[in-house]
Scaffold this active site. Structure first.
Site, PDB file in Angstrom:
ATOM      1  N   LYS A 103       0.826  -1.217   0.000  1.00  0.00           N
ATOM      2  CA  LYS A 103       0.000   0.000   0.000  1.00  0.00           C
ATOM      3  C   LYS A 103       0.858   1.263   0.000  1.00  0.00           C
ATOM      4  CE  LYS A 103       0.524   1.331   4.446  1.00  0.00           C
ATOM      5  NZ  LYS A 103       0.795   2.664   4.993  1.00  0.00           N
TER       6      LYS A 103
ATOM      7  N   THR B   1      -3.846   5.627   3.742  1.00  0.00           N
ATOM      8  CA  THR B   1      -2.577   6.165   3.266  1.00  0.00           C
ATOM      9  C   THR B   1      -2.782   7.091   2.067  1.00  0.00           C
ATOM     10  OG1 THR B   1      -1.504   4.170   4.052  1.00  0.00           O
ATOM     11  CG2 THR B   1      -0.263   5.507   2.519  1.00  0.00           C
TER      12      THR B   1
END
Lengths: 329, 329
Positions: free
Chosen positions: A187, A244
């Protein structure tokens, strides 16, 4: 529990303060003597969590042996520094004490997951990974947060998750260590692509498309390594990817935004204090995916941008306008 | 192609202008005569896409027969108004012309998906769904966007996707009509929960956790209805969920934010102009899930808040601090 937290960054400090506040005996090891002094004398980490009052019961030390005298060791250092930390701990940690890893990445030189690095350097210690959508500042401010705690030994994960949960920070146990680790590592790379898109001014629709397609490639790679699809769609995979990519509070997203805004790679890295997990993980993730024959076009584009093989606009535009397949995956 | 677009809201207007700009002959049907006049005379839709110049070739009409004289009819009305629109179209649309549905929801009284409503009221017409992460303003401003076009007849979906794509707006074909429709309907409900969390000031970590857990329940429900898991993780499922939860540009998210900020349900609905797809879909989605024995705790919490059976803080806190399972799903 007696908990040793290793690493005086924002996340390590927030976790250490949280656990001290919930009644554990916590000692935070930090390399920087000024950080140690500020925590012990002023209950603050001005360099990394400025303006947030830490729990008065939290003690800090620069002596790893002191923090290692514990029932659980939590390592919160950057992924590429994990081996140095576990080598240090190996000299001090009592036999059989569980080690909780918070770093998200893949070791660049070896292609090893964090649990593999820790397993090799700390033999005999159960290895656990803590991962999920969590901004240190949210946890430090008492905002509700839910993360995953994974270990190959699911019963250990369940026991530690129960002990380490706090009213506003819930840990959910998982037996899928590989799935949790790959989700966290990948990620960060994908967030750089989303940052580039934002930096180019491409809008929320483009970023959402990149997140969906990025999740598809994260999932492909992780499934090939034996991850459980439920893990990938959960807190530590999808949840963390979404967080994120949500804004510049993430170093990886902020790094991508600087690239998208026209800054060069070296300057953009330096502007983030030199630590960007996704930039370090991108080349090794792409190499592992290529070796396994798994298509990761977004991660590959990030790697190509960082290596200077393509420009940011071309990279992101090509991702959003690939030739039409008959199915979207 | 000759395209009839039915519905003069932001998304219908943006699509109609896009297709006019890419060389199609597009007629936009709108109920409101002022909207029709503004588009024809000033190439603008001041009520719904203020300040954006529409393509000069786009014509508007209040006469459904004129817009129905087309090779493809695109219906862009709220979900609960679809049946009225298809009943109207049934009188005018030439036999066999494909109908593209853009509404995202489930018909409240019947529990039918949009394609079921259209299939029943427009027999003999191939039914197609256009769905995915797309803000009308992004498309109107020329920002890159990728969405899904689904039909039971995958070859038709592929052909239409190719024809209706534009350089900055890519349509990806899918044969999974049910998966695309359920993703679009459920994400609006889940976005209300994310909005409540934001409105309560719960932070980005909490919202990311809600998105991940919301996606898990969307997925459970859709898989039980026969959806393809790849569709759900793609643009029209996960991608659209992420976009809708990204900020107040979504009506559903904005509605939730008002609730989280302390506004009552009726007032919060009225403040959004009375249209909130997720609020209309929540009760019927929860009823369908309950009947099928599928756990959808986030959708159920949204339904309970809208029905006045629980307060917003209790609803969201309980979602983030459920008892610890041994696995997170």
């Amino acid at each position: 529990m007696r908990i040793g937290v290793f690493g005086g960054g924002a996340w390590g400090t927030a976790l250490a303060s949280l656990w001290a506040a919930t009644g554990h005996a916590v000692i935070l090891w930090a390399r920087d003597p000024q950080t140690v002094a500020a925590i012990n004398e002023h209950h603050e980490n001005p360099a990394r969590l400025k303006g947030i009052n830490l729990d008065n019961g939290l003690a800090a030390t620069a002596d790893p042996a002191r923090a290692a005298d514990c029932d659980a060791a939590v390592i919160v250092v950057p992924a590429q520094a994990l081996r140095r930390a576990t080598d240090m701990l190996a000299k001090h940690l009592p036999a059989g004490i569980p080690v909780v890893l918070c770093a998200k990445g893949i070791e660049r030189e070896t292609g090893l997951l964090m649990s593999d690095v820790a397993g090799a350097t700390l033999p005999g210690h159960p290895i656990v990974a803590l991962s999920g959508p969590s901004f240190a500042a949210d946890v430090a401010r008492g905002l509700p947060t839910a993360v995953t705690l994974a270990a190959a030994d699911a019963a250990l994960a369940a026991d530690l998750a129960r002990r380490l949960s706090a009213p506003h920070v819930r840990l959910y146990a998982s037996g899928d260590l590989v799935g949790v680790e790959i989700g966290g590592a990948a990620k960060n790379v994908l967030a750089i692509a989303c940052g580039i898109s934002d930096g180019l001014g491409f809008g929320a629709s483009a970023k959402a498309a990149l997140i969906a397609r990025g999740f598809a490639e994260l999932r492909r790679f992780a499934l090939a390594r034996g991850a459980d699809p439920e893990t990938l769609a959960g807190l530590s995979g999808l949840g963390d990817l979404v967080l994120t990519c949500s804004g510049p509070q993430s170093r990886n997203m902020a790094f991508g935004m600087r690239l998208g805004g026209g800054m060069g790679v070296a300057k953009a890295l330096a502007a983030g204090g030199g630590i960007c997990e996704g930039a370090a993980t991108a080349p090794v993730l792409v190499r592992l995916a290529e070796n396994a024959g798994i298509a990761m076009p977004i991660a590959a584009a990030v790697d190509a941008v960082i290596a200077g093989r393509t420009d940011v606009r071309g990279a992101v535009e090509s991702l959003l306008s690939r030739p039409l397949p008959t199915r979207e995956n």
